[in-house]
Design a protein around this motif. Structure first.
Motif, PDB file in Angstrom:
ATOM      1  N   LYS A  41       0.807  -1.201   0.000  1.00 37.52           N
ATOM      2  CA  LYS A  41       0.000   0.000   0.000  1.00 37.52           C
ATOM      3  C   LYS A  41       0.851   1.266   0.000  1.00 37.52           C
ATOM      4  O   LYS A  41       1.013   1.919  -1.014  1.00 37.52           O
ATOM      5  N   ALA A  42       1.369   1.608   1.159  1.00 33.58           N
ATOM      6  CA  ALA A  42       2.014   2.911   1.294  1.00 33.58           C
ATOM      7  C   ALA A  42       3.345   2.963   0.563  1.00 33.58           C
ATOM      8  O   ALA A  42       4.209   2.119   0.763  1.00 33.58           O
ATOM      9  N   PRO A  43       3.535   3.954  -0.299  1.00 33.95           N
ATOM     10  CA  PRO A  43       4.874   4.140  -0.866  1.00 33.95           C
ATOM     11  C   PRO A  43       5.860   4.488   0.236  1.00 33.95           C
ATOM     12  O   PRO A  43       5.566   5.279   1.131  1.00 33.95           O
TER      13      PRO A  43
ATOM     14  N   ARG B   9      -8.588   0.634   7.051  1.00 30.87           N
ATOM     15  CA  ARG B   9      -7.671   0.144   6.024  1.00 30.87           C
ATOM     16  C   ARG B   9      -8.434  -0.351   4.804  1.00 30.87           C
ATOM     17  O   ARG B   9      -7.941  -0.308   3.681  1.00 30.87           O
ATOM     18  N   HIS B  10      -9.642  -0.820   5.054  1.00 30.36           N
ATOM     19  CA  HIS B  10     -10.507  -1.287   3.969  1.00 30.36           C
ATOM     20  C   HIS B  10     -11.910  -0.754   4.214  1.00 30.36           C
ATOM     21  O   HIS B  10     -12.354  -0.702   5.358  1.00 30.36           O
ATOM     22  N   LEU B  88      -7.353   3.109  -4.090  1.00 25.33           N
ATOM     23  CA  LEU B  88      -6.582   3.219  -2.853  1.00 25.33           C
ATOM     24  C   LEU B  88      -6.407   4.704  -2.561  1.00 25.33           C
ATOM     25  O   LEU B  88      -5.921   5.452  -3.418  1.00 25.33           O
ATOM     26  N   PRO B 106      -0.542   4.112   5.138  1.00 23.10           N
ATOM     27  CA  PRO B 106      -0.754   2.801   4.501  1.00 23.10           C
ATOM     28  C   PRO B 106      -1.907   2.769   3.516  1.00 23.10           C
ATOM     29  O   PRO B 106      -2.046   1.813   2.759  1.00 23.10           O
ATOM     30  N   GLY B 107      -2.741   3.791   3.549  1.00 26.80           N
ATOM     31  CA  GLY B 107      -3.824   3.839   2.587  1.00 26.80           C
ATOM     32  C   GLY B 107      -5.103   3.184   3.067  1.00 26.80           C
ATOM     33  O   GLY B 107      -5.102   2.354   3.978  1.00 26.80           O
ATOM     34  N   THR B 108      -6.189   3.591   2.451  1.00 23.84           N
ATOM     35  CA  THR B 108      -7.497   2.950   2.636  1.00 23.84           C
ATOM     36  C   THR B 108      -7.931   2.401   1.282  1.00 23.84           C
ATOM     37  O   THR B 108      -8.034   3.153   0.312  1.00 23.84           O
ATOM     38  N   ARG B 109      -8.178   1.117   1.251  1.00 25.19           N
ATOM     39  CA  ARG B 109      -8.672   0.491   0.013  1.00 25.19           C
ATOM     40  C   ARG B 109     -10.192   0.636   0.003  1.00 25.19           C
ATOM     41  O   ARG B 109     -10.882   0.029   0.811  1.00 25.19           O
TER      42      ARG B 109
END
Lengths: 113, 113
Positions: A41-43, B9-10, B88, B106-109
């Motif tokens: 996910k995270a760059p 996260r999701h 994402l 880390p992002g959210t999908r």
């Protein structure tokens, strides 16, 4: 039209191989070029390059910038399966007060054992 | 461990739902960003905040509404999204806008049904 072009788009190698990833750009008033590794996910930040001809190194990874020819390369020696990821190149224009980064589409690197 | 955290996260939501994405940075940075990463496309900058003030809305549809209550927290409120908004969503921060490296969460999908 893409301002940052990465090649190849994907690459499959075996452990121990050396790879070179390319990034060319077309940005007015260049300030810096950044390389990121994105595994899931995270760059994750790898390098920031601002000057031509000065190699940045971190372990098996190294990168160099050519501001005259408007490109950068990222080298990975003795690749390991943990190097499998998408490698992103981004360019930041000088004088940007907006935090704008232009990203390439990335190179998907797969390292087989 | 990243200094930028994102929740959830999701996320799976219907087109009529209202939801919010949250980002928190523990790095003492003054600038925060929302990015969208769709399949096969480069990262796209959506919003930039500096000291809680929005400095750029990169022509994002109004169904995405950001909120920055303080320099450590950033929200993205979602309303009546479309399936093509599935992506994402990455949050990033940097010491100042337009300077230095941006550090990503880390992002959210997000999946819109």
């Amino acid at each position: 039209e893409d301002k940052v072009v990465q090649s190849p788009l994907s690459l499959v190698v075996h452990e121990g191989d050396t790879v070179t990833l390319n990034c060319s750009y077309e940005v007015t008033n260049f300030r810096s070029l950044l390389w990121y590794k994105q595994e899931k996910k995270a760059p994750t930040f790898l390098f920031m390059l601002t000057s031509s001809g000065i190699e940045k190194k971190s372990g098996r990874l190294s990168s160099i910038l050519d501001k005259k020819e408007l490109f950068s390369i990222l080298n990975i020696t003795a690749t390991q399966t943990g190097d499998s990821a998408v490698y992103l190149c981004a360019v930041e224009p000088r004088g940007s007060t907006l935090g704008r980064l232009y990203f390439g589409r990335g190179t998907q690197l797969t390292v087989w054992p | 461990e990243t200094g930028v955290t994102q929740t959830p996260r999701h996320l799976v939501m219907g087109m009529t739902n209202k939801k919010s994405l949250k980002c928190e940075q523990h790095l003492g940075h003054n600038a925060m960003y929302w990015y969208k990463q769709s399949a096969k496309k480069p990262l796209e900058l959506m919003f930039v905040y500096s000291l809680e003030e929005r400095v750029e809305n990169n022509s994002v549809p109004s169904r995405f509404s950001p909120e920055c209550p303080n320099s450590s927290h950033l929200f993205l409120h979602l309303h009546t999204l479309q399936p093509e908004d599935s992506a994402l969503y990455l949050c990033a921060s940097s010491p100042q806008v337009g300077r230095d490296t941006q550090y990503f969460g880390p992002g959210t999908r997000l999946t819109v049904l």
